[in-house]
Design a protein around this motif. Structure first.
Motif, mmCIF file in Angstrom:
data_model
loop_
_atom_site.group_PDB
_atom_site.id
_atom_site.type_symbol
_atom_site.label_atom_id
_atom_site.label_comp_id
_atom_site.label_asym_id
_atom_site.label_seq_id
_atom_site.Cartn_x
_atom_site.Cartn_y
_atom_site.Cartn_z
ATOM 1 N N CYS A 70 1.089 -1.097 0.314
ATOM 2 C CA CYS A 70 0.284 0.197 -0.132
ATOM 3 C C CYS A 70 1.175 0.746 0.031
ATOM 4 C CB CYS A 70 -1.127 -0.337 1.067
ATOM 5 S SG CYS A 70 -1.961 1.303 1.748
ATOM 6 N N LYS A 71 0.549 1.478 -0.779
ATOM 7 C CA LYS A 71 1.800 3.098 -1.531
ATOM 8 C C LYS A 71 1.613 4.306 -0.857
ATOM 9 C CE LYS A 71 4.941 5.308 -3.405
ATOM 10 N NZ LYS A 71 6.080 5.114 -2.642
ATOM 11 N N PRO A 72 -0.031 4.773 0.010
ATOM 12 C CA PRO A 72 -0.673 5.566 0.714
ATOM 13 C C PRO A 72 0.608 5.229 2.774
ATOM 14 C CG PRO A 72 -1.803 5.495 -0.624
ATOM 15 C CD PRO A 72 -0.681 4.220 -0.745
ATOM 16 N N CYS A 73 0.399 3.893 3.080
ATOM 17 C CA CYS A 73 0.332 3.720 3.703
ATOM 18 C C CYS A 73 2.486 3.300 3.804
ATOM 19 C CB CYS A 73 0.442 2.067 3.840
ATOM 20 S SG CYS A 73 -1.173 1.389 3.826
ATOM 21 N N MET A 74 2.981 3.385 3.137
ATOM 22 C CA MET A 74 4.479 3.196 3.229
ATOM 23 C C MET A 74 4.798 5.009 3.669
ATOM 24 S SD MET A 74 5.573 1.240 0.583
ATOM 25 C CE MET A 74 4.615 -0.130 -0.227
ATOM 26 N N MET A 75 4.060 5.396 2.709
ATOM 27 C CA MET A 75 3.887 7.385 2.972
ATOM 28 C C MET A 75 3.537 7.813 4.419
ATOM 29 S SD MET A 75 2.796 8.158 -0.961
ATOM 30 C CE MET A 75 2.385 9.891 -0.605
ATOM 31 N N PRO A 89 -4.252 3.048 4.175
ATOM 32 C CA PRO A 89 -4.378 2.908 5.389
ATOM 33 C C PRO A 89 -5.532 3.753 6.031
ATOM 34 C CG PRO A 89 -3.079 5.347 4.855
ATOM 35 C CD PRO A 89 -3.751 3.897 3.456
ATOM 36 N N ALA A 90 -5.875 2.999 6.999
ATOM 37 C CA ALA A 90 -6.834 3.684 7.886
ATOM 38 C C ALA A 90 -6.192 4.055 9.563
ATOM 39 C CB ALA A 90 -8.164 2.281 8.768
ATOM 40 N N ASN A 104 -13.922 4.004 22.433
ATOM 41 C CA ASN A 104 -15.635 4.861 21.585
ATOM 42 C C ASN A 104 -14.058 5.622 20.391
ATOM 43 O OD1 ASN A 104 -17.275 3.657 23.411
ATOM 44 N ND2 ASN A 104 -17.085 5.610 24.644
ATOM 45 N N ILE A 105 -15.288 5.566 19.271
ATOM 46 C CA ILE A 105 -13.969 5.799 18.325
ATOM 47 C C ILE A 105 -14.262 7.441 18.389
ATOM 48 C CG2 ILE A 105 -14.158 6.173 15.639
ATOM 49 C CD1 ILE A 105 -15.082 3.099 16.039
ATOM 50 N N LEU A 106 -13.169 8.381 18.473
ATOM 51 C CA LEU A 106 -13.399 10.124 18.326
ATOM 52 C C LEU A 106 -13.472 9.783 16.475
ATOM 53 C CD1 LEU A 106 -11.051 10.479 20.925
ATOM 54 C CD2 LEU A 106 -13.842 10.247 21.092
ATOM 55 N N ALA A 107 -12.255 9.194 15.594
ATOM 56 C CA ALA A 107 -12.923 10.190 14.433
ATOM 57 C C ALA A 107 -11.480 8.997 13.402
ATOM 58 C CB ALA A 107 -11.665 10.884 14.490
ATOM 59 N N ARG A 108 -12.118 8.859 12.191
ATOM 60 C CA ARG A 108 -11.289 7.650 11.568
ATOM 61 C C ARG A 108 -10.466 8.707 10.359
ATOM 62 N NH1 ARG A 108 -13.091 2.597 11.376
ATOM 63 N NH2 ARG A 108 -15.263 2.544 12.804
ATOM 64 N N THR A 109 -9.047 8.771 9.580
ATOM 65 C CA THR A 109 -8.692 9.091 9.053
ATOM 66 C C THR A 109 -7.685 7.833 7.520
ATOM 67 O OG1 THR A 109 -7.288 11.414 8.490
ATOM 68 C CG2 THR A 109 -6.793 10.478 10.677
ATOM 69 N N GLY A 110 -6.918 9.448 7.177
ATOM 70 C CA GLY A 110 -5.754 7.781 6.649
ATOM 71 C C GLY A 110 -4.239 9.279 6.307
ATOM 72 N N TYR A 111 -4.295 8.468 5.003
ATOM 73 C CA TYR A 111 -3.032 9.310 4.841
ATOM 74 C C TYR A 111 -2.871 10.901 4.088
ATOM 75 C CZ TYR A 111 0.909 11.285 1.819
ATOM 76 O OH TYR A 111 1.698 12.122 1.437
ATOM 77 N N ARG A 112 -2.175 11.932 4.884
ATOM 78 C CA ARG A 112 -2.946 13.272 4.074
ATOM 79 C C ARG A 112 -1.178 13.512 4.454
ATOM 80 N NH1 ARG A 112 -7.497 16.095 6.407
ATOM 81 N NH2 ARG A 112 -6.304 17.699 6.343
ATOM 82 N N PRO A 113 -1.100 14.892 2.546
ATOM 83 C CA PRO A 113 0.563 14.645 2.806
ATOM 84 C C PRO A 113 0.445 15.918 3.586
ATOM 85 C CG PRO A 113 -1.076 15.644 1.074
ATOM 86 C CD PRO A 113 -2.138 14.894 1.849
ATOM 87 N N GLY A 114 2.090 16.488 3.557
ATOM 88 C CA GLY A 114 2.103 17.720 4.587
ATOM 89 C C GLY A 114 3.529 17.765 5.224
ATOM 90 N N GLY A 115 3.429 16.014 5.777
ATOM 91 C CA GLY A 115 4.197 15.518 6.806
ATOM 92 C C GLY A 115 3.293 15.770 8.007
ATOM 93 N N ALA A 116 4.869 15.476 8.902
ATOM 94 C CA ALA A 116 4.023 15.286 10.535
ATOM 95 C C ALA A 116 4.073 16.446 11.209
ATOM 96 C CB ALA A 116 6.184 14.618 11.379
ATOM 97 N N ALA A 117 4.911 17.947 10.845
ATOM 98 C CA ALA A 117 4.257 18.971 11.610
ATOM 99 C C ALA A 117 2.707 18.509 11.120
ATOM 100 C CB ALA A 117 4.655 19.528 11.498
ATOM 101 N N ALA A 118 2.284 19.067 10.087
ATOM 102 C CA ALA A 118 0.587 18.775 9.306
ATOM 103 C C ALA A 118 -0.036 17.847 10.323
ATOM 104 C CB ALA A 118 0.395 19.116 8.089
ATOM 105 N N TYR A 119 0.538 16.487 9.640
ATOM 106 C CA TYR A 119 -0.255 15.499 10.511
ATOM 107 C C TYR A 119 -0.471 15.878 12.109
ATOM 108 C CZ TYR A 119 -2.090 10.892 9.513
ATOM 109 O OH TYR A 119 -3.060 10.044 9.711
ATOM 110 N N ASP A 120 0.529 16.446 13.035
ATOM 111 C CA ASP A 120 0.293 16.121 14.396
ATOM 112 C C ASP A 120 -1.109 17.197 14.338
ATOM 113 O OD1 ASP A 120 2.159 14.720 14.825
ATOM 114 O OD2 ASP A 120 3.627 15.832 15.086
ATOM 115 N N ALA A 121 -0.634 18.109 13.351
ATOM 116 C CA ALA A 121 -1.879 19.594 13.862
ATOM 117 C C ALA A 121 -3.342 19.010 13.853
ATOM 118 C CB ALA A 121 -1.577 20.530 13.093
#
Length: 158
Positions: free
Chosen positions: A61-66, A122-123, A132-149
């Motif tokens: 899974c390319k997005p998983c690897m990314m 990726p999930a 309890n499930i709070l949220a679902r998401t997957g890959y998002r571009p932008g790197g670690a800082a953007a994903y952390d935010a």
């Protein structure tokens, strides 16, 4: 004299590129990823931290690897996640050489049956300490800082 100049040059460049002297520059240790959902939930309950559960196909899974390379393997993510999450990873490799042992495969399948019924990769599933499930998401571009935010926005505000 040459040794002194070399030492000063190395110190200058390490401070320029890391913001810290070479002797103080350290990378955050790699975060601990759990591979059992029940264990991760038990730890979440005792620590009162949400679980960040990741479902990936590490060898197909390319997005998983990314996502792993751009976010989860970065020291910024390790620092961010350390005091905020209980981390859990459930991998579904396809290549024979990467197959997990049967017990781990069973744990991953049980977690997927509970949290990733649609089989998305990726999930990324955020769970409350109570499970309890709070949220679902997957890959998002932008790197670690953007994903952390982005993850911070997904968490309930205290």
């Amino acid at each position: 004299m040459t040794t002194l100049l070399n030492t000063l040059a190395i110190s200058f460049f390490s401070m320029t590129f890391t913001g810290l002297p070479a002797s103080l520059a350290q990378t955050a240790p790699a975060p601990a990823w759990h591979t059992s959902l029940p264990e991760a939930l038990a730890l979440a309950k005792t620590s009162q931290k949400p679980v960040l559960a990741v479902f990936s196909g590490s060898d197909w899974c390319k997005p998983c690897m990314m996502l792993k390379q751009e976010v989860f393997d970065q020291p910024e993510f390790a620092s961010f996640a350390k005091d905020r999450f209980v981390l859990a990873r459930f991998d579904f490799p396809r290549n024979k050489k990467n197959r997990l042992d049967p017990a781990q495969t069973k744990l991953s399948e049980e977690a997927a049956a509970q949290l990733n019924k649609e089989g998305a990769f990726p999930a990324v599933v955020l769970l409350s300490p109570e499970g309890n499930i709070l949220a679902r998401t997957g890959y998002r571009p932008g790197g670690a800082a953007a994903y952390d935010a982005y993850l911070t926005q997904l968490l309930p505000q205290k």
